[in-house]
Design a protein around this motif. Structure first.
Motif, PDB file in Angstrom:
ATOM      1  N   PRO A  94       0.829  -1.209   0.000  1.00 48.86           N
ATOM      2  CA  PRO A  94       0.000   0.000   0.000  1.00 48.86           C
ATOM      3  C   PRO A  94       0.861   1.255   0.000  1.00 48.86           C
ATOM      4  O   PRO A  94       1.949   1.257   0.568  1.00 48.86           O
ATOM      5  CB  PRO A  94      -0.810  -0.121   1.296  1.00 48.86           C
ATOM      6  CG  PRO A  94      -0.223  -1.225   2.086  1.00 48.86           C
ATOM      7  CD  PRO A  94       0.621  -2.051   1.197  1.00 48.86           C
ATOM      8  N   ARG A 106       1.270   4.663   1.566  1.00 46.88           N
ATOM      9  CA  ARG A 106       0.768   5.217   2.818  1.00 46.88           C
ATOM     10  C   ARG A 106       0.616   6.730   2.756  1.00 46.88           C
ATOM     11  O   ARG A 106       1.291   7.394   1.973  1.00 46.88           O
ATOM     12  CB  ARG A 106       1.733   4.868   3.961  1.00 46.88           C
ATOM     13  CG  ARG A 106       1.990   3.392   4.150  1.00 46.88           C
ATOM     14  CD  ARG A 106       0.837   2.732   4.840  1.00 46.88           C
ATOM     15  NE  ARG A 106       1.063   1.300   5.027  1.00 46.88           N
ATOM     16  CZ  ARG A 106       0.141   0.487   5.531  1.00 46.88           C
ATOM     17  NH1 ARG A 106      -1.054   0.965   5.868  1.00 46.88           N
ATOM     18  NH2 ARG A 106       0.385  -0.785   5.679  1.00 46.88           N
ATOM     19  N   SER A 107      -0.204   7.243   3.641  1.00 49.29           N
ATOM     20  CA  SER A 107      -0.402   8.690   3.766  1.00 49.29           C
ATOM     21  C   SER A 107       0.948   9.387   3.922  1.00 49.29           C
ATOM     22  O   SER A 107       1.790   8.937   4.687  1.00 49.29           O
ATOM     23  CB  SER A 107      -1.278   8.955   4.980  1.00 49.29           C
ATOM     24  OG  SER A 107      -1.573  10.319   5.068  1.00 49.29           O
ATOM     25  N   GLY A 108       1.146  10.469   3.186  1.00 55.65           N
ATOM     26  CA  GLY A 108       2.391  11.210   3.300  1.00 55.65           C
ATOM     27  C   GLY A 108       3.462  10.746   2.342  1.00 55.65           C
ATOM     28  O   GLY A 108       4.477  11.392   2.177  1.00 55.65           O
ATOM     29  N   GLN A 109       3.246   9.593   1.698  1.00 54.56           N
ATOM     30  CA  GLN A 109       4.253   9.101   0.755  1.00 54.56           C
ATOM     31  C   GLN A 109       3.918   9.581  -0.654  1.00 54.56           C
ATOM     32  O   GLN A 109       2.754   9.711  -1.012  1.00 54.56           O
ATOM     33  CB  GLN A 109       4.292   7.568   0.768  1.00 54.56           C
ATOM     34  CG  GLN A 109       4.818   7.007   2.073  1.00 54.56           C
ATOM     35  CD  GLN A 109       4.792   5.497   2.112  1.00 54.56           C
ATOM     36  OE1 GLN A 109       3.994   4.862   1.443  1.00 54.56           O
ATOM     37  NE2 GLN A 109       5.658   4.922   2.925  1.00 54.56           N
ATOM     38  N   ALA A 146      -3.448   5.481   0.082  1.00 55.48           N
ATOM     39  CA  ALA A 146      -4.143   6.063   1.240  1.00 55.48           C
ATOM     40  C   ALA A 146      -4.462   7.529   1.033  1.00 55.48           C
ATOM     41  O   ALA A 146      -3.847   8.206   0.214  1.00 55.48           O
ATOM     42  CB  ALA A 146      -3.276   5.901   2.482  1.00 55.48           C
ATOM     43  N   ARG A 175      -7.561   6.292  -2.530  1.00 55.78           N
ATOM     44  CA  ARG A 175      -8.107   7.306  -1.624  1.00 55.78           C
ATOM     45  C   ARG A 175      -7.338   8.616  -1.726  1.00 55.78           C
ATOM     46  O   ARG A 175      -7.837   9.660  -1.374  1.00 55.78           O
ATOM     47  CB  ARG A 175      -8.035   6.836  -0.172  1.00 55.78           C
ATOM     48  CG  ARG A 175      -8.938   5.675   0.118  1.00 55.78           C
ATOM     49  CD  ARG A 175      -9.054   5.408   1.614  1.00 55.78           C
ATOM     50  NE  ARG A 175      -9.933   4.295   1.835  1.00 55.78           N
ATOM     51  CZ  ARG A 175      -9.553   3.017   1.780  1.00 55.78           C
ATOM     52  NH1 ARG A 175      -8.296   2.724   1.521  1.00 55.78           N
ATOM     53  NH2 ARG A 175     -10.430   2.056   1.958  1.00 55.78           N
ATOM     54  N   ASP A 233      -1.819   5.692   9.361  1.00 57.85           N
ATOM     55  CA  ASP A 233      -1.297   5.289   8.061  1.00 57.85           C
ATOM     56  C   ASP A 233       0.044   5.971   7.792  1.00 57.85           C
ATOM     57  O   ASP A 233       0.998   5.359   7.307  1.00 57.85           O
ATOM     58  CB  ASP A 233      -2.315   5.669   6.984  1.00 57.85           C
ATOM     59  CG  ASP A 233      -2.051   4.964   5.675  1.00 57.85           C
ATOM     60  OD1 ASP A 233      -2.124   3.728   5.676  1.00 57.85           O
ATOM     61  OD2 ASP A 233      -1.746   5.640   4.680  1.00 57.85           O
ATOM     62  N   ARG A 234       0.111   7.241   8.149  1.00 58.80           N
ATOM     63  CA  ARG A 234       1.353   8.007   7.988  1.00 58.80           C
ATOM     64  C   ARG A 234       2.468   7.382   8.823  1.00 58.80           C
ATOM     65  O   ARG A 234       3.591   7.225   8.357  1.00 58.80           O
ATOM     66  CB  ARG A 234       1.086   9.448   8.440  1.00 58.80           C
ATOM     67  CG  ARG A 234       2.262  10.379   8.323  1.00 58.80           C
ATOM     68  CD  ARG A 234       2.281  11.046   6.973  1.00 58.80           C
ATOM     69  NE  ARG A 234       3.236  12.150   6.930  1.00 58.80           N
ATOM     70  CZ  ARG A 234       4.510  12.022   6.579  1.00 58.80           C
ATOM     71  NH1 ARG A 234       4.988  10.853   6.234  1.00 58.80           N
ATOM     72  NH2 ARG A 234       5.309  13.070   6.551  1.00 58.80           N
ATOM     73  N   ILE A 241       2.702   4.303   9.847  1.00 58.21           N
ATOM     74  CA  ILE A 241       3.104   3.011   9.279  1.00 58.21           C
ATOM     75  C   ILE A 241       4.118   3.242   8.155  1.00 58.21           C
ATOM     76  O   ILE A 241       5.110   2.525   8.035  1.00 58.21           O
ATOM     77  CB  ILE A 241       1.882   2.223   8.775  1.00 58.21           C
ATOM     78  CG1 ILE A 241       0.954   1.892   9.948  1.00 58.21           C
ATOM     79  CG2 ILE A 241       2.321   0.926   8.085  1.00 58.21           C
ATOM     80  CD1 ILE A 241      -0.389   1.323   9.533  1.00 58.21           C
ATOM     81  N   GLY A 242       3.881   4.292   7.364  1.00 55.54           N
ATOM     82  CA  GLY A 242       4.839   4.646   6.315  1.00 55.54           C
ATOM     83  C   GLY A 242       6.209   4.953   6.894  1.00 55.54           C
ATOM     84  O   GLY A 242       7.234   4.532   6.360  1.00 55.54           O
ATOM     85  N   ARG A 277      11.862  -5.737   8.027  1.00 51.16           N
ATOM     86  CA  ARG A 277      10.585  -5.097   8.282  1.00 51.16           C
ATOM     87  C   ARG A 277      10.297  -5.071   9.769  1.00 51.16           C
ATOM     88  O   ARG A 277      10.584  -6.023  10.481  1.00 51.16           O
ATOM     89  CB  ARG A 277       9.458  -5.882   7.604  1.00 51.16           C
ATOM     90  CG  ARG A 277       9.699  -6.132   6.151  1.00 51.16           C
ATOM     91  CD  ARG A 277       8.408  -6.201   5.444  1.00 51.16           C
ATOM     92  NE  ARG A 277       7.702  -4.937   5.615  1.00 51.16           N
ATOM     93  CZ  ARG A 277       6.981  -4.371   4.654  1.00 51.16           C
ATOM     94  NH1 ARG A 277       6.843  -4.959   3.509  1.00 51.16           N
ATOM     95  NH2 ARG A 277       6.371  -3.247   4.857  1.00 51.16           N
ATOM     96  N   ILE A 308      -8.306  -0.048   5.409  1.00 57.44           N
ATOM     97  CA  ILE A 308      -7.470   1.114   5.105  1.00 57.44           C
ATOM     98  C   ILE A 308      -6.018   0.862   5.525  1.00 57.44           C
ATOM     99  O   ILE A 308      -5.094   1.122   4.770  1.00 57.44           O
ATOM    100  CB  ILE A 308      -8.012   2.377   5.815  1.00 57.44           C
ATOM    101  CG1 ILE A 308      -9.388   2.738   5.253  1.00 57.44           C
ATOM    102  CG2 ILE A 308      -7.051   3.554   5.646  1.00 57.44           C
ATOM    103  CD1 ILE A 308     -10.087   3.889   5.959  1.00 57.44           C
ATOM    104  N   LEU A 309      -5.813   0.344   6.716  1.00 58.02           N
ATOM    105  CA  LEU A 309      -4.445   0.250   7.232  1.00 58.02           C
ATOM    106  C   LEU A 309      -3.732  -1.033   6.808  1.00 58.02           C
ATOM    107  O   LEU A 309      -2.511  -1.083   6.805  1.00 58.02           O
ATOM    108  CB  LEU A 309      -4.451   0.371   8.759  1.00 58.02           C
ATOM    109  CG  LEU A 309      -4.926   1.727   9.299  1.00 58.02           C
ATOM    110  CD1 LEU A 309      -4.895   1.743  10.806  1.00 58.02           C
ATOM    111  CD2 LEU A 309      -4.051   2.855   8.757  1.00 58.02           C
ATOM    112  N   SER A 310      -4.490  -2.051   6.477  1.00 55.62           N
ATOM    113  CA  SER A 310      -3.962  -3.363   6.073  1.00 55.62           C
ATOM    114  C   SER A 310      -2.745  -3.834   6.879  1.00 55.62           C
ATOM    115  O   SER A 310      -1.699  -4.140   6.329  1.00 55.62           O
ATOM    116  CB  SER A 310      -3.697  -3.428   4.567  1.00 55.62           C
ATOM    117  OG  SER A 310      -2.933  -2.356   4.107  1.00 55.62           O
ATOM    118  N   ILE A 311      -2.894  -3.857   8.195  1.00 56.42           N
ATOM    119  CA  ILE A 311      -1.930  -4.535   9.074  1.00 56.42           C
ATOM    120  C   ILE A 311      -2.754  -5.424  10.019  1.00 56.42           C
ATOM    121  O   ILE A 311      -3.928  -5.154  10.245  1.00 56.42           O
ATOM    122  CB  ILE A 311      -1.027  -3.567   9.872  1.00 56.42           C
ATOM    123  CG1 ILE A 311      -1.850  -2.562  10.685  1.00 56.42           C
ATOM    124  CG2 ILE A 311      -0.054  -2.849   8.968  1.00 56.42           C
ATOM    125  CD1 ILE A 311      -0.999  -1.712  11.634  1.00 56.42           C
TER     126      ILE A 311
END
Lengths: 244, 271
Positions: A144, A146-149, A165, A183, B153-154, B156-157, B171, B200-203
């Motif tokens: 995925p 991610r937000s901010g990427q 995201a 999204r 989500d941010r 996680i990135g 990881r 949305i988060l897929s974890i």
């Protein structure tokens, strides 16, 4: 009369630049350049020139001197490749990166200077031809975004096996395929590629753009939300259609 | 060698500190040797939630700056003897946390404890990135609400790019802890549903902590909720989460509240 303000178009454009890779000592290299220029007075005129100093052990003052020397020879440097940020002041040409090789420029033949000067011939600029069709590059991402990427791939198509995201951004020179929920933002065809498209399995996008024309979430048809959708450019308008 | 876990979220007020304390205590109640480290320099809270605020002498910054030994700064819990706290400094600035200092402290703790739980500050700045830097595993605390989900989500990135493991091409194991969840309100559409958040988060999901007065009550008592009332719904949810953390394949459920008459009525209707 009220007119709807035109949105500002954000476009990418690529130009073919001449890349000069100077060698040390600069005095000798500049002498060689003078020799080349003597054979063809207009060779550097109108050509965008990028200076490639990758691997050269020089400091800021030396680089500035080189740019000035080139300026005196009517070689105007539009950007510098391979320089450390500390070497480039605000009065220097900006840093360039991600350059891709293109076909070499033909240097003027040795004998040209001896021939009768034909000003018109020197000034003639061969119209830039479309580069021969190559297999377009593609990037496949299996995670995925991610937000901010930001996923930036001006070379071609991007395929994402996963979701994009909210707050994430995908920028592609070609088309964008999202096998998940879109999204965030998708900007396709940024290199003036109006035939690029955006595909997604589930549309929840914040913004979609092709070749600078864009749609915000507010402008999208409400019944497209949550559906598998493709977006393409027709004239100056984005069209959307449900897939399958 | 112990495992280093970062409890993080991006957004503030979602329950990082409560969860750090509850998970740390629950692990210790199972006989594991646990230290909970407060990384929120300048806004420390973990000492209050764990009821150790009156016993703080030295803190993380003192240890990093060489003003105190690690053993001097560690505070042993009075209720569970294998539970320790390394408090943050309330007076110093976040800039006092240096990457080298944090690395040294974490390495030392990893040797001495089975579990090192790093309670991250909110945000994505220095404190948060240093808290996650050496983690083997991350617990992403999220409320069923859009802004919290996006911030997670941010984070996680960042876990996939800014941690030591990510830089070595490995990881960080990531788990989602959904807190303040109210099934009735989720069913009514006032809250995001579990599946929406997971999509949305897929974890993987580590646990669902129900919204409960017991959490607030425990915090005010200065006791992790798993110690304050072992039978309460949130405590049971944290105990289950700890079992999953240790590798047990336990199906995720929302431990029910003791409902009143109206709760039962609506609860049944929603189901």
């Amino acid at each position: 009369m009220l007119t709807k303000p035109r949105p500002i178009r954000l476009k990418g454009r690529s130009f073919l630049a001449l890349s000069l890779a100077p060698e040390l000592p600069f005095e000798d290299w500049l002498a060689g350049l003078d020799d080349l220029a003597a054979r063809s007075a207009g060779f550097f005129l109108r050509r965008p020139v990028v200076l490639d100093i990758d691997g050269l052990d020089i400091d800021k003052a030396e680089l500035r001197k080189l740019v000035d020397e080139l300026g005196q020879r009517n070689v105007r440097v539009m950007g510098i490749e391979g320089a450390r940020p500390s070497m480039l002041g605000p009065d220097m040409p900006p840093a360039m990166n991600d350059g891709r090789p293109a076909s070499d420029f033909e240097p003027p033949p040795e004998s040209e200077a001896d021939e009768p000067e034909d000003a018109a011939a020197v000034e003639t600029v061969i119209p830039a031809r479309q580069a021969p069709a190559q297999a377009t590059a593609s990037l496949v991402v299996t995670e995925p975004v991610r937000s901010g990427q930001t996923l930036f791939f001006p070379e071609g198509d991007v395929t994402i096996v996963g979701s994009v995201a909210s707050g994430a951004e995908v920028v592609a020179g070609g088309s964008i395929h999202v096998y998940g929920t879109l999204r965030g933002r998708a900007l396709a065809g940024t290199a003036s590629n109006g035939s690029a498209r955006i595909f997604c399995r589930k549309l929840e996008a914040e913004l979609m753009a092709i070749d600078g024309f864009y749609l915000t979430a507010e402008d999208m048809e409400p019944d497209l939300r949550g559906r598998a959708v493709q977006v393409w450019l027709e004239g100056h308008a984005l069209r959307t259609g449900i897939l399958g | 060698m112990g495992k280093v876990i970062v409890v993080t979220s991006g957004k503030g007020g979602v329950g990082k500190t409560t969860s750090s304390a509850a998970l740390g205590a629950a692990l210790a109640q199972n006989g594991e040797k646990v230290v909970v480290v407060d990384f929120d320099v300048g806004l420390r809270n973990l000492d209050l939630v764990m009821g150790a605020e009156r016993r703080v002498v030295y803190d993380l910054v003192n240890v990093i700056q060489g003003e105190a030994k690690l053993t001097q700064a560690l505070i042993r819990d009075k209720r569970v003897e294998t539970l320790y706290l390394l408090p943050a400094s309330q007076t110093r600035d976040k800039d006092n946390l240096t990457p080298e200092g944090v690395e040294k402290v974490i390495a030392a703790l990893r040797k001495a404890f089975d579990w090192v739980i790093c309670d991250s500050p909110a945000g994505i700045e220095r404190g948060a990135t240093l808290a996650m830097r050496h983690a083997d595993m991350a617990i992403v605390v999220t409320n069923p609400e859009v802004s919290s989900v996006r911030d997670s989500d941010r984070i996680i990135g960042l876990l996939d790019s800014k941690t030591q493991k990510a830089e070595n091409g490995e990881r960080v194991e990531k788990h989602l802890l959904l807190t303040r969840y109210d099934p009735t309100r989720a069913e009514r559409g006032d809250m995001l549903k579990v599946d929406d958040v997971l999509e949305i988060l897929s974890i993987p999901l580590l646990g669902i902590i129900p919204e409960s007065m017991d959490v607030l009550r425990a915090s005010n008592l200065g006791s992790p909720v798993t110690l304050a009332d072992e039978g309460s719904a949130p405590a049971r949810a944290y105990f289950d989460a700890v079992r999953r953390l240790k590798g047990e394949a336990l199906p995720v459920t929302v431990p029910g509240e003791r409902r009143g008459f109206f709760g039962k009525f609506f609860g049944r209707k929603a189901a």
